[in-house]
Design a protein around this motif. Structure first.
Motif, PDB file in Angstrom:
ATOM      1  N   VAL A  36     -10.789  -0.595  -9.494  1.00  0.00           N
ATOM      2  CA  VAL A  36      -9.594   0.251  -9.543  1.00  0.00           C
ATOM      3  C   VAL A  36      -9.531   0.957 -10.889  1.00  0.00           C
ATOM      4  O   VAL A  36     -10.139   0.506 -11.874  1.00  0.00           O
ATOM      5  CB  VAL A  36      -8.306  -0.589  -9.347  1.00  0.00           C
ATOM      6  N   HIS A  43      -3.979   1.457 -12.546  1.00  0.00           N
ATOM      7  CA  HIS A  43      -3.522   1.127 -11.197  1.00  0.00           C
ATOM      8  C   HIS A  43      -2.704  -0.163 -11.230  1.00  0.00           C
ATOM      9  O   HIS A  43      -2.884  -1.019 -12.094  1.00  0.00           O
ATOM     10  CB  HIS A  43      -4.731   0.961 -10.270  1.00  0.00           C
ATOM     11  N   VAL A  70      -2.909  -2.723  -9.359  1.00  0.00           N
ATOM     12  CA  VAL A  70      -3.750  -3.902  -9.173  1.00  0.00           C
ATOM     13  C   VAL A  70      -4.256  -4.431 -10.512  1.00  0.00           C
ATOM     14  O   VAL A  70      -4.481  -5.634 -10.685  1.00  0.00           O
ATOM     15  CB  VAL A  70      -4.930  -3.572  -8.231  1.00  0.00           C
ATOM     16  N   ASP A  79      -3.053  -7.211   0.314  1.00  0.00           N
ATOM     17  CA  ASP A  79      -2.458  -6.436  -0.783  1.00  0.00           C
ATOM     18  C   ASP A  79      -2.998  -5.015  -0.837  1.00  0.00           C
ATOM     19  O   ASP A  79      -2.386  -4.138  -1.461  1.00  0.00           O
ATOM     20  CB  ASP A  79      -2.734  -7.117  -2.122  1.00  0.00           C
ATOM     21  N   LEU A  80      -4.161  -4.787  -0.199  1.00  0.00           N
ATOM     22  CA  LEU A  80      -4.786  -3.461  -0.215  1.00  0.00           C
ATOM     23  C   LEU A  80      -4.486  -2.662   1.053  1.00  0.00           C
ATOM     24  O   LEU A  80      -5.074  -1.600   1.262  1.00  0.00           O
ATOM     25  CB  LEU A  80      -6.304  -3.615  -0.371  1.00  0.00           C
ATOM     26  N   ASP A  84      -2.164  -0.711   2.101  1.00  0.00           N
ATOM     27  CA  ASP A  84      -1.673   0.672   1.997  1.00  0.00           C
ATOM     28  C   ASP A  84      -2.578   1.561   1.146  1.00  0.00           C
ATOM     29  O   ASP A  84      -2.273   2.740   0.934  1.00  0.00           O
ATOM     30  CB  ASP A  84      -0.257   0.682   1.401  1.00  0.00           C
ATOM     31  N   GLU A  85      -3.690   1.006   0.655  1.00  0.00           N
ATOM     32  CA  GLU A  85      -4.595   1.765  -0.206  1.00  0.00           C
ATOM     33  C   GLU A  85      -5.750   2.366   0.604  1.00  0.00           C
ATOM     34  O   GLU A  85      -6.162   1.829   1.637  1.00  0.00           O
ATOM     35  CB  GLU A  85      -5.198   0.847  -1.287  1.00  0.00           C
ATOM     36  N   VAL A 107      -9.422   2.576   0.913  1.00  0.00           N
ATOM     37  CA  VAL A 107     -10.546   1.763   0.444  1.00  0.00           C
ATOM     38  C   VAL A 107     -11.847   2.422   0.906  1.00  0.00           C
ATOM     39  O   VAL A 107     -12.093   2.580   2.103  1.00  0.00           O
ATOM     40  CB  VAL A 107     -10.457   0.317   0.963  1.00  0.00           C
ATOM     41  N   GLY A 122      -7.392  -2.064   3.904  1.00  0.00           N
ATOM     42  CA  GLY A 122      -6.920  -0.738   3.538  1.00  0.00           C
ATOM     43  C   GLY A 122      -7.097   0.307   4.622  1.00  0.00           C
ATOM     44  O   GLY A 122      -7.436   0.015   5.771  1.00  0.00           O
ATOM     45  N   ARG A 123      -6.911   1.546   4.194  1.00  0.00           N
ATOM     46  CA  ARG A 123      -7.065   2.699   5.094  1.00  0.00           C
ATOM     47  C   ARG A 123      -8.391   3.397   4.794  1.00  0.00           C
ATOM     48  O   ARG A 123      -8.758   3.539   3.625  1.00  0.00           O
ATOM     49  CB  ARG A 123      -5.898   3.676   4.901  1.00  0.00           C
ATOM     50  N   GLY A 138      -9.638   6.739  -4.184  1.00  0.00           N
ATOM     51  CA  GLY A 138      -9.430   5.483  -3.472  1.00  0.00           C
ATOM     52  C   GLY A 138      -9.936   4.317  -4.290  1.00  0.00           C
ATOM     53  O   GLY A 138     -10.290   4.461  -5.468  1.00  0.00           O
ATOM     54  N   LEU A 139      -9.973   3.146  -3.658  1.00  0.00           N
ATOM     55  CA  LEU A 139     -10.464   1.933  -4.298  1.00  0.00           C
ATOM     56  C   LEU A 139     -11.778   1.520  -3.650  1.00  0.00           C
ATOM     57  O   LEU A 139     -12.165   2.035  -2.599  1.00  0.00           O
ATOM     58  CB  LEU A 139      -9.432   0.802  -4.164  1.00  0.00           C
TER      59      LEU A 139
END
Length: 260
Positions: free
Chosen positions: A83, A87, A89, A99-100, A102-103, A105, A120-121, A142-143
């Protein structure tokens, strides 16, 4: 092997994130006359490289197609999320996949993690390589979730990483064609497993000559002056056979040695 069959070098493949320096150093110390040649290869191409004879052995990331290949698992890596340093995180010590959620990825094409459900998304497109994905993380796109060694390999000052607790882990193994388990492959397996140079599973050492022990089976001990030879004389000395006439009963025994 005959003189014409001795290889010029031992070829060792390795995938990104694996650092073979320590094992190469030990090889050079033990086999200074046989150079070790390193072959860098992507994780996806490593199995076919070994099958095709491009290397004698190699460090790969599991899982791989084990057809015609032997593999010894060596260690398992922690999985982390990469990240930007600013960020949210970065403010915690570790995260979960939830925890990811909504991120965005990133999922590069050379990803080796065996996900059942990716966190994630997804991004609109998949980066070609992990290196490309790291550049996108730095750009705020993104992550990225990767084995920790890859996060270190592609380290940037503006990025950091945190462990992902419930993510699949990456296993690194030593692999080679199963029908080409040569003496040199066995030598390298021994090095990786930490065997000493004189290990019974290493190269055979020449037999050592046995020391001859003197044959005393038929010899008789000469009686020592003043001591009984074991024959009865009909006389009694009046002394205790253990402690003598003036010593304590039974004598004093030493302390038993400690058991290992």
């Amino acid at each position: 092997m005959t003189g014409s069959e001795v290889p010029r070098s031992f070829r060792l493949a390795y995938v990104p994130g694996v650092t073979p320096t320590k094992w190469v150093r030990i090889w050079n110390e033990r086999l200074p006359d046989l150079p070790l040649t390193l072959v860098a290869v992507s994780a996806a191409e490593a199995p076919d490289l070994l099958r095709g004879g491009g290397a004698d052995a190699g460090f790969v990331r599991m899982p791989i197609d084990r057809t015609d290949l032997s593999a010894i698992p060596l260690y398992t890596e922690t999985t982390v999320v990469v990240v930007p340093k600013d960020h949210l995180v970065a403010a915690v010590d570790e995260v979960s996949a939830e925890d990811l959620a909504d991120e965005i990825v990133l999922h590069p094409l050379d990803d080796t993690l065996d996900w059942e459900l990716r966190p994630g998304r997804p991004a609109n497109a998949r980066p070609a390589t992990t290196a490309d994905a790291v550049e996108l993380v730095a750009a705020g796109v993104g992550l990225l979730v990767v084995p920790q060694s890859l996060a270190r390999l592609h380290h940037r000052r503006d990025l950091t990483y945190r462990p992902v607790l419930d993510a699949p882990e990456s296993r690194v193994a030593l692999s080679w064609p199963e029908d080409k388990t040569t003496e040199l492959v066995e030598d390298f397996i021994g090095i990786v497993r930490g065997r000493t140079v004189n290990s019974s599973r290493g190269r055979p050492t020449p037999p050592q000559p046995k020391r001859e022990r003197p044959d005393t089976g038929g010899a008789r001990r000469k009686p020592v002056a003043g001591k009984s030879t074991g024959k009865s004389t009909g006389k009694s000395s009046g002394k205790s056979p253990r402690g003598g006439s003036g010593g304590p009963k039974g004598g004093r025994r030493g302390k038993p040695g400690r058991r290992s």
